[in-house]
Design a protein around this motif. Structure first.
Motif, PDB file in Angstrom:
ATOM      1  N   SER A   1     -15.533  58.850   4.764  1.00  0.00           N
ATOM      2  CA  SER A   1     -15.150  59.933   3.854  1.00  0.00           C
ATOM      3  C   SER A   1     -16.352  60.485   3.101  1.00  0.00           C
ATOM      4  O   SER A   1     -16.393  61.660   2.759  1.00  0.00           O
ATOM      5  CB  SER A   1     -14.092  59.442   2.860  1.00  0.00           C
ATOM      6  OG  SER A   1     -14.607  58.418   2.038  1.00  0.00           O
TER       7      SER A   1
ATOM      8  N   LYS B   1     -18.098  62.958   5.335  1.00  0.00           N
ATOM      9  CA  LYS B   1     -17.347  64.201   5.492  1.00  0.00           C
ATOM     10  C   LYS B   1     -17.229  64.968   4.182  1.00  0.00           C
ATOM     11  O   LYS B   1     -16.662  66.056   4.138  1.00  0.00           O
ATOM     12  CB  LYS B   1     -15.952  63.873   6.053  1.00  0.00           C
ATOM     13  CG  LYS B   1     -15.998  63.251   7.448  1.00  0.00           C
ATOM     14  CD  LYS B   1     -14.610  62.921   7.944  1.00  0.00           C
ATOM     15  CE  LYS B   1     -14.664  62.271   9.320  1.00  0.00           C
ATOM     16  NZ  LYS B   1     -15.142  63.209  10.354  1.00  0.00           N
TER      17      LYS B   1
ATOM     18  N   THR C   1     -10.212  62.063  -1.187  1.00  0.00           N
ATOM     19  CA  THR C   1      -9.598  61.076  -0.300  1.00  0.00           C
ATOM     20  C   THR C   1      -9.366  59.754  -1.014  1.00  0.00           C
ATOM     21  O   THR C   1      -8.257  59.221  -1.032  1.00  0.00           O
ATOM     22  CB  THR C   1     -10.470  60.852   0.938  1.00  0.00           C
ATOM     23  OG1 THR C   1     -10.646  62.100   1.613  1.00  0.00           O
ATOM     24  CG2 THR C   1      -9.821  59.840   1.877  1.00  0.00           C
TER      25      THR C   1
ATOM     26  N   HIS D   1     -11.326  68.786   9.400  1.00  0.00           N
ATOM     27  CA  HIS D   1     -11.171  67.383   9.031  1.00  0.00           C
ATOM     28  C   HIS D   1      -9.711  66.956   9.042  1.00  0.00           C
ATOM     29  O   HIS D   1      -9.365  65.933   8.460  1.00  0.00           O
ATOM     30  CB  HIS D   1     -11.759  67.143   7.635  1.00  0.00           C
ATOM     31  CG  HIS D   1     -13.200  67.519   7.518  1.00  0.00           C
ATOM     32  ND1 HIS D   1     -14.209  66.844   8.173  1.00  0.00           N
ATOM     33  CD2 HIS D   1     -13.800  68.520   6.824  1.00  0.00           C
ATOM     34  CE1 HIS D   1     -15.379  67.402   7.874  1.00  0.00           C
ATOM     35  NE2 HIS D   1     -15.155  68.428   7.063  1.00  0.00           N
TER      36      HIS D   1
ATOM     37  N   LYS E   1      -7.717  65.737  11.354  1.00  0.00           N
ATOM     38  CA  LYS E   1      -7.446  64.456  12.007  1.00  0.00           C
ATOM     39  C   LYS E   1      -7.843  63.289  11.102  1.00  0.00           C
ATOM     40  O   LYS E   1      -7.099  62.318  10.948  1.00  0.00           O
ATOM     41  CB  LYS E   1      -8.180  64.370  13.337  1.00  0.00           C
ATOM     42  CG  LYS E   1      -7.877  63.101  14.114  1.00  0.00           C
ATOM     43  CD  LYS E   1      -8.572  63.109  15.476  1.00  0.00           C
ATOM     44  CE  LYS E   1      -8.251  61.833  16.260  1.00  0.00           C
ATOM     45  NZ  LYS E   1      -8.905  61.829  17.588  1.00  0.00           N
ATOM     46  N   PHE E   2      -9.014  63.407  10.496  1.00  0.00           N
ATOM     47  CA  PHE E   2      -9.476  62.334   9.617  1.00  0.00           C
ATOM     48  C   PHE E   2      -8.571  62.200   8.393  1.00  0.00           C
ATOM     49  O   PHE E   2      -8.198  61.086   7.999  1.00  0.00           O
ATOM     50  CB  PHE E   2     -10.903  62.619   9.163  1.00  0.00           C
ATOM     51  CG  PHE E   2     -11.393  61.681   8.096  1.00  0.00           C
ATOM     52  CD1 PHE E   2     -11.797  60.397   8.406  1.00  0.00           C
ATOM     53  CD2 PHE E   2     -11.430  62.084   6.769  1.00  0.00           C
ATOM     54  CE1 PHE E   2     -12.237  59.525   7.412  1.00  0.00           C
ATOM     55  CE2 PHE E   2     -11.868  61.225   5.778  1.00  0.00           C
ATOM     56  CZ  PHE E   2     -12.279  59.940   6.104  1.00  0.00           C
ATOM     57  N   GLN E   3      -8.175  63.309   7.783  1.00  0.00           N
ATOM     58  CA  GLN E   3      -7.358  63.259   6.573  1.00  0.00           C
ATOM     59  C   GLN E   3      -5.963  62.704   6.856  1.00  0.00           C
ATOM     60  O   GLN E   3      -5.432  61.918   6.068  1.00  0.00           O
ATOM     61  CB  GLN E   3      -7.271  64.649   5.949  1.00  0.00           C
ATOM     62  CG  GLN E   3      -8.575  65.105   5.295  1.00  0.00           C
ATOM     63  CD  GLN E   3      -8.466  66.482   4.678  1.00  0.00           C
ATOM     64  OE1 GLN E   3      -8.369  67.481   5.380  1.00  0.00           O
ATOM     65  NE2 GLN E   3      -8.483  66.554   3.350  1.00  0.00           N
TER      66      GLN E   3
ATOM     67  N   THR F   1      -5.253  60.702   9.293  1.00  0.00           N
ATOM     68  CA  THR F   1      -5.458  59.278   9.589  1.00  0.00           C
ATOM     69  C   THR F   1      -5.533  58.471   8.305  1.00  0.00           C
ATOM     70  O   THR F   1      -4.957  57.379   8.192  1.00  0.00           O
ATOM     71  CB  THR F   1      -6.744  59.081  10.407  1.00  0.00           C
ATOM     72  OG1 THR F   1      -6.643  59.819  11.624  1.00  0.00           O
ATOM     73  CG2 THR F   1      -6.969  57.612  10.728  1.00  0.00           C
ATOM     74  N   GLN F   2      -6.244  59.015   7.314  1.00  0.00           N
ATOM     75  CA  GLN F   2      -6.334  58.348   6.027  1.00  0.00           C
ATOM     76  C   GLN F   2      -4.970  58.252   5.347  1.00  0.00           C
ATOM     77  O   GLN F   2      -4.626  57.231   4.751  1.00  0.00           O
ATOM     78  CB  GLN F   2      -7.306  59.111   5.114  1.00  0.00           C
ATOM     79  CG  GLN F   2      -8.753  58.946   5.473  1.00  0.00           C
ATOM     80  CD  GLN F   2      -9.265  57.568   5.173  1.00  0.00           C
ATOM     81  OE1 GLN F   2      -9.129  57.054   4.057  1.00  0.00           O
ATOM     82  NE2 GLN F   2      -9.848  56.920   6.164  1.00  0.00           N
TER      83      GLN F   2
END
Length: 446
Positions: free
Chosen positions: A112, A115, A120, A184, A186-188, A190-191
């Motif tokens: 995080s 990015k 987050t 972002h 996908k990353f967010q 996922t988090q």
């Protein structure tokens, strides 16, 4: 023959020159620079000696010493908190909830920073706070309803606690959607999923341990001690006669250690239950958070702790030396089920944690406890065991009264008007006076 005087001979360590004479350099005294070079060599040699890596044996020895010291520290804190009272055990469980959540979230939260997503980590802690507000509020309202519903400040919060909790979560959800950043997604997401997985597997399950404490210290201490005992004897039996690998995700676990630990855990559970049942401090539900082992608790014991006479089946009587009946507390039968779960099911919580660490190529979840790793490394089996204990207690052991004082107060306060409440109060007062209760005692109680 007299020795010659004023004759100088070269030192035996001096070198001979190529022409047969002695080298001048060896006969002259060492210069200060040369002496300093010699001292430098000595310092360098000393530094090299200090930088030598300790042997594998020394590393294991130091790890064992550190691990032993911190094990004794944790045992001391655990038993000290149990003696000090339920409030201190609740504080420890709360700290464990927060730290385990932090350790698990940290696994997936590392990218995080790269990015540059500043909200987050903040959202993770917001969802934790919201979840704990809901869970702790539910427990306090359920177990201390007779106190909170009559309080001028806590009363309204108690009535609308679930709605407030829901709205707090909705605000977090809306904020998460509003802060989604292109590139972002996908990353967010996922988090977001990782945070909710941690809340369910760690925080929610751990909270049932708190409910076990309110039901009686025995429902907290027994499950915890059963898991610890099983872990110890699985190791002892495994290194003693373990041969067959149990599961690939944890190569050191053996079938022999698994079964041997099960037997010893049952033996320990039967013995420890027999001891704890004798003390009301352990078997009584807590209604006063100020109680401790010195003040004790008073209650009518749950029938599960009282001896009952049972008829032994005919086919079992030869094993019981011909006796047709036996007197035993029902809790002794329940502990067989709890010890079996602690031995055969709870270890899979540890296997799950091992798989999670292997996925992220980690040795431990953290370094919170020197020599042990993170808190999660020590609590991986305890969460599912605490959850099971709560469900088992509520299903097979708990006694449900038709109505408690808290239930009656909640009904009167939330369902009746002020005039009707005063009418109920006057009616109860008249009834008690009619039963021969002194008026002064009633006034004092009011």
């Amino acid at each position: 023959m007299k020795p010659r005087r004023n004759m100088k001979f070269p030192h035996r360590s001096q070198f001979v020159s190529g022409d047969g004479g002695f080298s001048e350099s060896v006969s002259t005294p060492a210069s200060p620079t040369a002496a300093n070079d010699g001292n430098s060599d000595k310092v360098a040699l000393k530094d090299n000696t200090q930088n030598v890596e300790p042997s594998e044996y020394e590393k294991k020895k130091q790890t064992f010493i550190t691990r032993t010291i911190w094990t004794l520290v944790m045992i001391s804190i655990f038993f000290g908190a149990m003696a000090a009272g339920h409030l201190y055990i609740l504080a420890i469980v709360t700290v464990v909830q927060v730290v385990t959540f932090k350790e698990v979230i940290a696994i997936a939260n590392v990218p995080s920073r790269e990015k540059k997503l500043q909200f987050t980590k903040g959202l993770n802690w917001y969802f934790l706070a919201t979840t704990m507000f809901y869970l702790y509020g539910e427990s306090v309202i359920y177990y201390f309803k007779h106190i909170v519903v009559v309080d001028a400040f806590l009363g309204p919060i108690t009535t609308h606690h679930r709605f407030v909790s829901f709205m707090l979560y909705v605000f977090g959800f809306v904020f998460f959607v509003a802060t989604l950043k292109k590139g972002h997604y996908k990353f967010q997401f996922t988090q977001f999923a990782w945070t909710h997985m941690a809340l369910y597997l760690l925080v929610i399950q751990a909270h049932f341990i708190i409910n076990n404490i309110f039901e009686g210290m025995i429902w907290f201490f027994l499950p915890v001690s059963l898991v610890i005992t099983n872990d110890i004897f699985a190791y002892i039996c495994g290194i003693t006669f373990g041969r067959t690998q149990l599961i690939k995700i944890s190569p050191k676990k053996t079938v022999e250690g698994f079964v041997g630990a099960w037997i010893w855990t049952i033996i320990f559970g039967l013995g420890m239950t027999n001891v704890l049942m004798r003390y009301k401090y352990f078997i009584c539900p807590v209604r006063d958070l100020g109680a401790n082992i010195w003040t004790g608790l008073e209650c009518n014991p749950n029938p599960v702790f009282l001896p009952h006479e049972y008829v032994i089946p005919v086919w079992l009587r030869p094993m019981m030396l011909g006796h047709g009946t036996m007197i035993v507390a029902p809790m002794q039968f329940h502990i067989l089920a709890m010890a079996t779960f602690a031995s055969l099911i709870a270890p899979f919580g540890g296997f799950f944690a091992s798989g999670l660490k292997r996925t992220f190529k980690l040795k431990d979840f953290g370094e919170t406890i020197p020599g042990h790793g993170g808190i999660t490394d020590r609590m991986d089996c305890q969460f599912i065991m605490g959850f099971f204990s709560y469900m088992y207690y509520q299903s097979f052991i708990a006694r449900y009264a038709p109505a408690s004082v808290g239930d009656v107060l909640e009904t009167v306060i939330t369902s009746l008007s002020l005039e009707e409440q005063l009418e109920v109060l006057n009616g109860i007062q008249k009834y008690l006076i009619g039963q021969g209760v002194a008026r002064e005692k009633i006034l004092n109680s009011l």
